[in-house]
Every structure is written in structure tokens, then in C-alpha cells.
Design an enzyme around this catalytic site. Sequence first.
Site, PDB file in Angstrom:
ATOM      1  N   GLU A 203       1.431  -0.379  -5.052  1.00 12.85           N
ATOM      2  CA  GLU A 203       0.451   0.650  -5.358  1.00 12.85           C
ATOM      3  C   GLU A 203       1.121   2.004  -5.385  1.00 12.85           C
ATOM      4  OE1 GLU A 203      -3.424   2.902  -3.558  1.00 12.85           O
ATOM      5  OE2 GLU A 203      -1.628   2.572  -2.412  1.00 12.85           O
TER       6      GLU A 203
ATOM      7  N   ASP B  82       0.810  -1.207   0.000  1.00 15.85           N
ATOM      8  CA  ASP B  82       0.000   0.000   0.000  1.00 15.85           C
ATOM      9  C   ASP B  82       0.851   1.269   0.000  1.00 15.85           C
ATOM     10  OD1 ASP B  82      -2.662   1.332   0.598  1.00 15.85           O
ATOM     11  OD2 ASP B  82      -1.466   2.017   2.297  1.00 15.85           O
TER      12      ASP B  82
HETATM   13  C1  LIG Z   1      -5.880   1.709  -3.352  1.00 11.41           C
HETATM   14  C2  LIG Z   1      -5.482   1.762  -1.921  1.00 11.41           C
HETATM   15  O1  LIG Z   1      -5.298   0.746  -1.290  1.00 11.41           O
HETATM   16  N1  LIG Z   1      -5.353   2.936  -1.366  1.00 11.41           N
HETATM   17  C3  LIG Z   1      -4.986   3.108   0.016  1.00 11.41           C
HETATM   18  C4  LIG Z   1      -3.716   3.869   0.050  1.00 11.41           C
HETATM   19  O2  LIG Z   1      -3.306   4.095   1.335  1.00 11.41           O
HETATM   20  C5  LIG Z   1      -4.211   4.813   2.113  1.00 11.41           C
HETATM   21  C6  LIG Z   1      -3.606   4.927   3.457  1.00 11.41           C
HETATM   22  O3  LIG Z   1      -3.146   3.677   3.894  1.00 11.41           O
HETATM   23  C7  LIG Z   1      -5.577   4.167   2.142  1.00 11.41           C
HETATM   24  O4  LIG Z   1      -6.503   5.032   2.715  1.00 11.41           O
HETATM   25  C8  LIG Z   1      -6.050   3.859   0.752  1.00 11.41           C
HETATM   26  O5  LIG Z   1      -7.229   3.116   0.776  1.00 11.41           O
END
Ligand SMILES: CC(=O)N[C@H]1CO[C@H](CO)[C@@H](O)[C@@H]1O
Length: 598
Positions: A319, A245
Site C-alpha cells: 500500500e 500497510d
Molecule cells: C488503506 C489502509 O490500510 N490505510 C492504513 C494505512 O496505515 C494507517 C496507519 O497504520 C491506517 O490508519 C490506515 O487505515
Amino acid sequence: MAESDCTFSVFDPPAAFGDKRRGAKLLVFPLVLVVAVAATAERQLDWWETTIFYQIYPRSFKDSDGDGIGDLNGITENLEHLKELGIGATWLSPIFKSPMYDFGYDIADFYAIQDEYGTMEDFDRLIAKANELDIKIVLDFVPNHTSNESVWFEEALRGHEKYYDYFIWEDGTVDENGVMHPPNNWVSVFRKSAWEYREEVGKYYLHQFVIGQPDLNFRNPDVVEEMKNVIRFWLGKGVAGFRVDAISHLFEVDKELYGGRFPDEPLSGGLNGDPDNYDYLNHIYTKDQDETFDMVYQWRDVFDEFAAEDGLTRVMMTEAYSSPQLTMRYFGEGDREGAQMPFNFVLISDVGGSSTAYEIKYALDKFLTFKPVDKLANWVAGNHDNNRVASRFSPELVDGINMIVLLMPGIAVTYMGEEIGMVDGYVSWEDTVDPSGCNTDDPINYWTVSRDPERTPFQWNADKNAGFSSGHKTWLPVAAGYETLNVEVQKAVERSHLKVYQQLAALRNQSAFRHGRYESVAFNSDVFAFRRWHKEANYIVVVNFRNQPYTIDLSYFENVEGHLEVVVSSIQSPKKAGDVLEANRAEILGSEALVLKV
Ligand SMILES: CC(=O)N[C@H]1CO[C@H](CO)[C@@H](O)[C@@H]1O
Ligand SMILES: *[C@@H]1O[C@H](CO)[C@@H](O)[C@H](O)[C@H]1NC(C)=O
Ligand SMILES: *[C@@H]1O[C@H](CO)[C@@H](O)[C@H](O)[C@H]1NC(C)=O
Ligand SMILES: [Ca+2]
Ligand SMILES: [Ca+2]
């Protein structure tokens, strides 16, 4: 594997070069190509290279005990749904202990399961069931931050030095009136200052996301080792990998290079005059720092230690909403390997319902163009942070987008519900729980940034709460229209998004889609098409992005002439499998999407 003799098995050519490319490449990289061909001739495709990854948002998938919240047993009991679709792997959004300020992305204990989702025994049963069905389980790894209610953070506040150094602390600035302000201008992704004051220690801590998510200090070797132990713990339990993440936020600039204080970030240039808005700043000190890539390679080494022991490749997905140049660095550098799947978000970030076919082609070409020649592309059209395909494009384009995601060269990723074309749910201001929506303090416009609409409960059937839960109330309301838009209905009728999805998943087993090469064209501003071929097998996928019919000359593609047979058609199309089209004057109806066999 029958296809393992394929010369180009793992080399998806960038779009639009067609057959000419092989010659061109030989001229430019003769040595590299010869070596690569020899290597792939023997090479069998690994499990992750051919499968579809299905993202489950556990809170919304299936509630097994009636408390209105999805849970692990709900997943275990419904893994067959994935099997029936033709899916071989799932990645789960966080299931770890959390106070849920950001619905599990704020982790209080990386080694424990959140109570409302189940127990460690439930998790072991999930793994056992998944093994039985040959479905790989991938977990979410959230390394950037913990919860502010983690033991680590609590110990830090108590002055425990080891844990104090797990986080990033900075003194405030005091103005001429003696009023204290945050250390600098950094803004959190979810608006407002990225710094929060804690009286206990008299300092501010950094949180790139919500206040409840203090950033971990990856310049501390103890943190690095601790997070590797988290990876080891779950890989040891039989997990097949991690989706990482918010990776681009891992490191901040080294403040020692700036006299011991974190410098202000420059303004992005007046695109947005609101200093609380994340886009107000250009994030040169808090995103995409060089050290981030090295950390990914270090994690990959940990993955590979496990693979070396039991022969199961562990997969890493990262990500990052970054430029293609930066995204590709996650694959690896020099002799260091990184993530197998740096997520390709073009279908989310670059295009939408108003995009032309030219823009679609341009976006799809991007990853294929930049990616290293020996790596695979991946295709992601949705997740729990972005509006659903039916809402972002249109309900008519659900099958067309699924054709692109599942039939382009590379790995397919599906967010749960996209196989039946779920739409965004309406969530009132009163019912809104996502911090991204709540932090706007704006009961009128909150919905433009709230992520609740794409997180509404999965629609299993026409029963109460769409079959998601037997409880009185579900954590988010069920989206309207579930009585007719659900899994049960789509399994029963002859034509449905779900049936199209199953056909596409099965097609991925064909050599043309597994190993075949790729070329694409926008015939006009509305109609996009691509060809996949391998040896004798030759397929064309056509998607009309607008509700306007066209007669298209598909013999534009090499080796495409005469009769074309319909293999799969979008559900509103009157064409059925087995129908025949003339290649040089194919009638493509408005919003129609077709897979054709030459
Ligand atoms: C797509 C995804 O997983 N986004 C996450 C990115 O990180 C933030 C903080 O951990 C999350 O709020 C999101 O959902
Ligand atoms: C953690 O942060 C949240 C805001 O995200 C806040 O409401 C809560 O009180 C904080 N908890 C502690 C223990 O500081
Ligand atoms: C693809 O083929 C494999 C065997 O090679 C089979 O196990 C799997 O079910 C097939 N998938 C689909 C979707 O047909
Ligand atoms: Ca439950
Ligand atoms: Ca960070």
C-alpha cells in the site's frame, strides 16, 4: 490450463497501441520479446494471477456473538458469500491484539488475535474453512509501527535497552524561554506534530500516524529480524500472503548524514497554510526512502522460502500512494523480486464523480504504461480509507466501475460491499470514532476526513442492524437504506449489482479477459470504452459516465462490426443479455454500462 499457450498471457499491453504494438515492440526489444514469448508459452497462470481479492474489514463484516463488533467467526460463517460471488482470496484488515486507537492498525502483539475478534483457535478454524472452500487468506502486515501499548514500547519506556532501540527517539529543542518543543517540524499523517514526549525517558518518539502508533526503527537489525519472524509465524499458519500497510513510511532519512539530528522537511509551497496539516510539508525525509524497497525484497525472500517448501505462492501487496515511478519499484529491481501487487490506486486518487472519460482513460493507462512488461496490473476502486464508489462516483456507476475493476487486464481487488453498491453511511460527530475524524476537533467539517462512513456494517439483509449483529448497538451505525440495499434482496431479484458482479467474475474465466490484449478510447468526454480480445474472442466494455444518451460508432475498434450481443448490462439499463446492438450506431443510454460480445 487451456489458455496456457497464449503468447501474451502475462503481458498486458499498455492501452491504445492495439495490434500495432506487437510489431513496434519487436523493433525496440527484439531479444527480450523472443525470450518472454518462449517463457510464457509453457507458463500456467498461478492462483493469484487470475483471482479476485476481496478486502474484508473484520470489524464490520459480521458479528457472530452480538457485541456489535464483527469477528473471525462471523467471517468463517460467511465465507460462502465470497464463493458465491466467484472470489478466490480475501485480505483481512488487522485482526491482531490492539488497543484500537486506530482500529487495529496500532498493534500491541503481532503474534496474537484481538480478544473481541476471537481466539487463535477461531483463526485456525477460519483457515480450515477457507481451505475447504479454496479461498486464500491474506493478512494485513503493519510493519511501520506498533501500538504505544505494545510490550515492546512499554519495555522501552522502562529503559530496557533492546526495546528502546526498537523505536525512534530524539531530544526536544529548547527555545530562549526554556520551553521545550518537538525535535523538528515533522507532521503526522493524521495532523499535528509527529513527535510525542515521554517523561519516562526524557525524549520524544516518532509517530508518522497517530500518537498511539510509535514508528519502529528499521535501521535496527533486531527490528528487521523480529518483523521477519512475524511474517514467518503467520505464513506458517497457512496464510497465503500479506498486504503491507503504509509501506512508504517505513524508513526515515538516516540522521547520521545530518549531524545526528533529523532535519526539518521543506514546506510544500503554500498549498495549505495550516502547519498542522500533513500536506503542509514535502515529505522528502519521511517517505519513499531507498531502504524501503530493499526491505520489501528481503520480505519477498522470506515468502519465497515458504513457497519453495509447500509449492504455494505467497503474495505480497503493498500500500503506497506514490508516483507511478516509485510504485513500480515495489515489483522488484534487477534480479530481486518484490511485491506481486503494488496497489494501483488510480481509481481512488486520480478520478471521481466529476472526471471526464478522457481523464478516466488517462488514469487507467497510467499503471499499464509504467509497469514492467512481465508484471500484472491490479485494480482497486475502494478500501476502508476512502469513500465508497456509490458515493465518490454515483450509485448509477457502481456496475460500470465494477466492470472496469474486474475486466481490465490484471488482478481485481474489491472492498467488501462494493459488490452490492453500498453507500457511505452518515456518522454523526457524536458517533465518530476514527482518529482521522476526531483529530480535527471540528464537529462541522470532521466528515470530510473521517473514514467511518465507508466502514459502516456490512448489509446482509433487512433485519435489525442489517443482519450484521443481533446486539443493541453496533460499533458504527448501519447506513440508511439497508432495508432495500442488501445481499439478500440482491440475490432474490432478477437484476442487481450482486448479479452483475457474479457475471463479471465468471467472465474473468474467459480467455479474452484472462489472457487477452487491451485497447481503450474515450469517445467523448462522457463515454469510455475498451476492447479485450484473444484469438477469436472479442469483447467491448462501454461505460457512460454521465446521465446523457449517445449514439456511438463502436466500429472504431478493429474487428468490431455488425451485430454486438449484450452479455452484461448495468441494472438501470433496459437492455438484457442477448439483446443486439449495431456496432456502427450503438445507442448508449445515460449512465449505462455494458459488456458486449462481437
Ligand atoms: C488503506 C489502509 O490500510 N490505510 C492504513 C494505512 O496505515 C494507517 C496507519 O497504520 C491506517 O490508519 C490506515 O487505515
Ligand atoms: C497511547 O496513545 C493514546 C493516544 O493515541 C493515548 O490516549 C494513550 O493514553 C496512550 N497510552 C499509553 C500507555 O501511553
Ligand atoms: C472459473 O473456472 C474455474 C475452473 O477453471 C472454476 O472453478 C470457477 O468456479 C470459475 N469461476 C467462475 C466465477 O465462474
Ligand atoms: Ca462480535
Ligand atoms: Ca517509519
